[in-house]
Write an enzyme that holds these catalytic residues in place. Sequence first.
Site, mmCIF file in Angstrom:
data_model
loop_
_atom_site.group_PDB
_atom_site.id
_atom_site.type_symbol
_atom_site.label_atom_id
_atom_site.label_comp_id
_atom_site.label_asym_id
_atom_site.label_seq_id
_atom_site.Cartn_x
_atom_site.Cartn_y
_atom_site.Cartn_z
ATOM 1 N N CYS A 119 0.818 -1.227 0.000
ATOM 2 C CA CYS A 119 0.000 0.000 0.000
ATOM 3 C C CYS A 119 0.845 1.268 0.000
ATOM 4 C CB CYS A 119 -0.936 -0.005 1.193
ATOM 5 S SG CYS A 119 -1.917 -1.497 1.277
ATOM 6 N N HIS A 260 -3.786 6.691 3.128
ATOM 7 C CA HIS A 260 -4.107 5.408 2.497
ATOM 8 C C HIS A 260 -5.506 4.984 2.937
ATOM 9 C CE1 HIS A 260 -4.128 1.399 1.125
ATOM 10 N NE2 HIS A 260 -3.946 0.844 2.304
ATOM 11 N N ASN A 290 -10.084 -0.889 -0.165
ATOM 12 C CA ASN A 290 -8.628 -0.734 -0.120
ATOM 13 C C ASN A 290 -8.041 -1.205 -1.448
ATOM 14 O OD1 ASN A 290 -5.877 -0.964 0.340
ATOM 15 N ND2 ASN A 290 -6.069 -1.990 2.315
HETATM 16 O O1 UT7 Z 1 -3.729 -1.763 3.601
HETATM 17 C C1 UT7 Z 1 -2.793 -2.290 4.464
HETATM 18 C C2 UT7 Z 1 -3.118 -2.128 5.861
HETATM 19 N N1 UT7 Z 1 -4.324 -2.856 6.209
HETATM 20 C C3 UT7 Z 1 -5.037 -2.433 7.185
HETATM 21 O O2 UT7 Z 1 -4.724 -1.422 7.736
HETATM 22 C C4 UT7 Z 1 -6.208 -3.280 7.643
HETATM 23 C C5 UT7 Z 1 -6.274 -3.240 9.138
HETATM 24 N N2 UT7 Z 1 -7.318 -4.014 9.755
HETATM 25 C C6 UT7 Z 1 -8.647 -3.750 9.683
HETATM 26 O O3 UT7 Z 1 -9.090 -2.928 8.941
HETATM 27 C C7 UT7 Z 1 -9.534 -4.479 10.667
HETATM 28 O O4 UT7 Z 1 -8.720 -5.182 11.591
HETATM 29 C C8 UT7 Z 1 -10.551 -5.461 10.030
HETATM 30 C C9 UT7 Z 1 -11.645 -4.686 9.322
HETATM 31 C C10 UT7 Z 1 -9.847 -6.399 9.082
HETATM 32 C C11 UT7 Z 1 -11.225 -6.279 11.133
HETATM 33 O O5 UT7 Z 1 -11.838 -5.441 12.092
HETATM 34 P P1 UT7 Z 1 -11.557 -5.636 13.657
HETATM 35 O O6 UT7 Z 1 -12.378 -4.653 14.351
HETATM 36 O O7 UT7 Z 1 -10.067 -5.583 13.851
HETATM 37 O O8 UT7 Z 1 -12.136 -7.074 13.911
HETATM 38 P P2 UT7 Z 1 -11.403 -8.404 14.444
HETATM 39 O O9 UT7 Z 1 -10.460 -8.925 13.414
HETATM 40 O O10 UT7 Z 1 -10.894 -8.174 15.833
HETATM 41 O O11 UT7 Z 1 -12.638 -9.385 14.533
HETATM 42 C C12 UT7 Z 1 -13.738 -9.139 15.422
HETATM 43 C C13 UT7 Z 1 -14.825 -10.157 15.138
HETATM 44 C C14 UT7 Z 1 -14.316 -11.599 15.090
HETATM 45 O O12 UT7 Z 1 -15.282 -12.444 15.669
HETATM 46 P P3 UT7 Z 1 -15.118 -12.979 17.179
HETATM 47 O O13 UT7 Z 1 -13.824 -13.726 17.195
HETATM 48 O O14 UT7 Z 1 -15.087 -11.743 18.040
HETATM 49 O O15 UT7 Z 1 -16.322 -13.816 17.374
HETATM 50 C C15 UT7 Z 1 -14.250 -11.896 13.611
HETATM 51 O O16 UT7 Z 1 -14.387 -13.261 13.317
HETATM 52 O O17 UT7 Z 1 -15.416 -9.912 13.874
HETATM 53 C C16 UT7 Z 1 -15.434 -11.131 13.094
HETATM 54 N N3 UT7 Z 1 -15.357 -10.789 11.681
HETATM 55 C C17 UT7 Z 1 -16.439 -10.555 10.926
HETATM 56 N N4 UT7 Z 1 -17.751 -10.569 11.214
HETATM 57 C C18 UT7 Z 1 -18.599 -10.285 10.215
HETATM 58 C C19 UT7 Z 1 -14.229 -10.609 10.921
HETATM 59 N N5 UT7 Z 1 -14.584 -10.294 9.678
HETATM 60 C C20 UT7 Z 1 -15.941 -10.255 9.648
HETATM 61 C C21 UT7 Z 1 -16.887 -9.960 8.630
HETATM 62 N N6 UT7 Z 1 -18.199 -9.986 8.971
HETATM 63 N N7 UT7 Z 1 -16.523 -9.648 7.384
#
Ligand code: UT7
Length: 339
Positions: A119, A260, A290
């Site tokens: 990125c 970004h 993204n």
């Molecule tokens: O471009 C390069 C840099 N990239 C980034 O900067 C991306 C950085 N990361 C993010 O944007 C976020 O971490 C995500 C959007 C990928 C995820 O959001 P989060 O708030 O960090 O969620 P998490 O990974 O901590 O997951 C929380 C919950 C989990 O369920 P449990 O374990 O709490 O039951 C996941 O399984 O959300 C669940 N989950 C979803 N639920 C519904 C993860 N993806 C999804 C989804 N729909 N698509």
Amino acid sequence: MSQTKPVYASFRSIGAYVPEKILSNADLEKMVDTTDEWIVKRTGIKERHLAAEDEYTSDMGAKAAQLAIERSGISKEEIDLVLCATVTPDYFNMPSTACIISDKIGIRNVQAFDISAACSGFVYLLSLAKAFIESGMKQNVLIIGAEKFSSIVDYTDRSTCILFGDGAGAALISATDKKEEGFVDIHASADGSYADFLVTPAPGSINPVSQKVLDEGLNFVQMKGNETFKLAVKTLTKDVKEILQKNNINTEDIPHFIPHQANYRIIKAVGDALKMREDQIVLTVGKYGNTSAASIPMAINDIYESGRLQTGDLMLLDTFGGGLTWASALLPFAGKSIK
Ligand code: UT7
């Protein structure tokens, strides 16, 4: 002693290409266990665009590049370097996508190569263009950030497939003797100890194509989302503070903060930490998702085409991605504004 006149790199023009097909959150609800509400709340993304099956990274890059050249007032023949940033090249690993784009837009016998900085790719290219121009080696550098991210996304993995989109952006960077048109500053850095935060395990020398690669889906992007999120907020905020402080510029004097576009929550957290007003922050993540190396030039193109970007306006770019890599840049728009 002979005195040479100083030369500066200037940002002459911008162009972008957004593929036609839209993948909405409603579409994703039918593909994986997710909801529009979750995606919007956690990322701010409403839809993303995907390239057609027979539309490749070089096709999108070539269209963005063509537009950037037309808007620059500089002829194709004057371009003496073509650089492309991508982690989804047409081929792993040769020929480079920059070579293919050059051919598609009719530029031949000119140095062309790709870089891989995920990125951060576009801002990395700005630093290369600056170095080539200010050393006197090149005059007009065409830089392109292009991604067909859909080619490395696993559309059964809800943690990544909701995030990424395809697209391309390009800019013409030219030599000038006018200091006020020149880039103010660029910082670019990396820390490979975080390499496993964002990785596409195959194909590569560690995992050449094999049945195992296909069985285990090692050709798809893998991300430690939450850890990446936290580090992104911290690094992006620190980067901006450093570059502004070093150049004696106040946050409120920046008309266009162009971060970004990975996640609205990351951008909001950085904006809040820097006490930015909403009208300073450029946001496109909602409609494009993204797009990795294409994210920043696509966002610049958006404010250019809407007439918001005016000649002389200072742009603050800030990015973060796989590697891990990060970079920030302060530079005026030295092209002709549209309105
Ligand atoms: O471009 C390069 C840099 N990239 C980034 O900067 C991306 C950085 N990361 C993010 O944007 C976020 O971490 C995500 C959007 C990928 C995820 O959001 P989060 O708030 O960090 O969620 P998490 O990974 O901590 O997951 C929380 C919950 C989990 O369920 P449990 O374990 O709490 O039951 C996941 O399984 O959300 C669940 N989950 C979803 N639920 C519904 C993860 N993806 C999804 C989804 N729909 N698509």
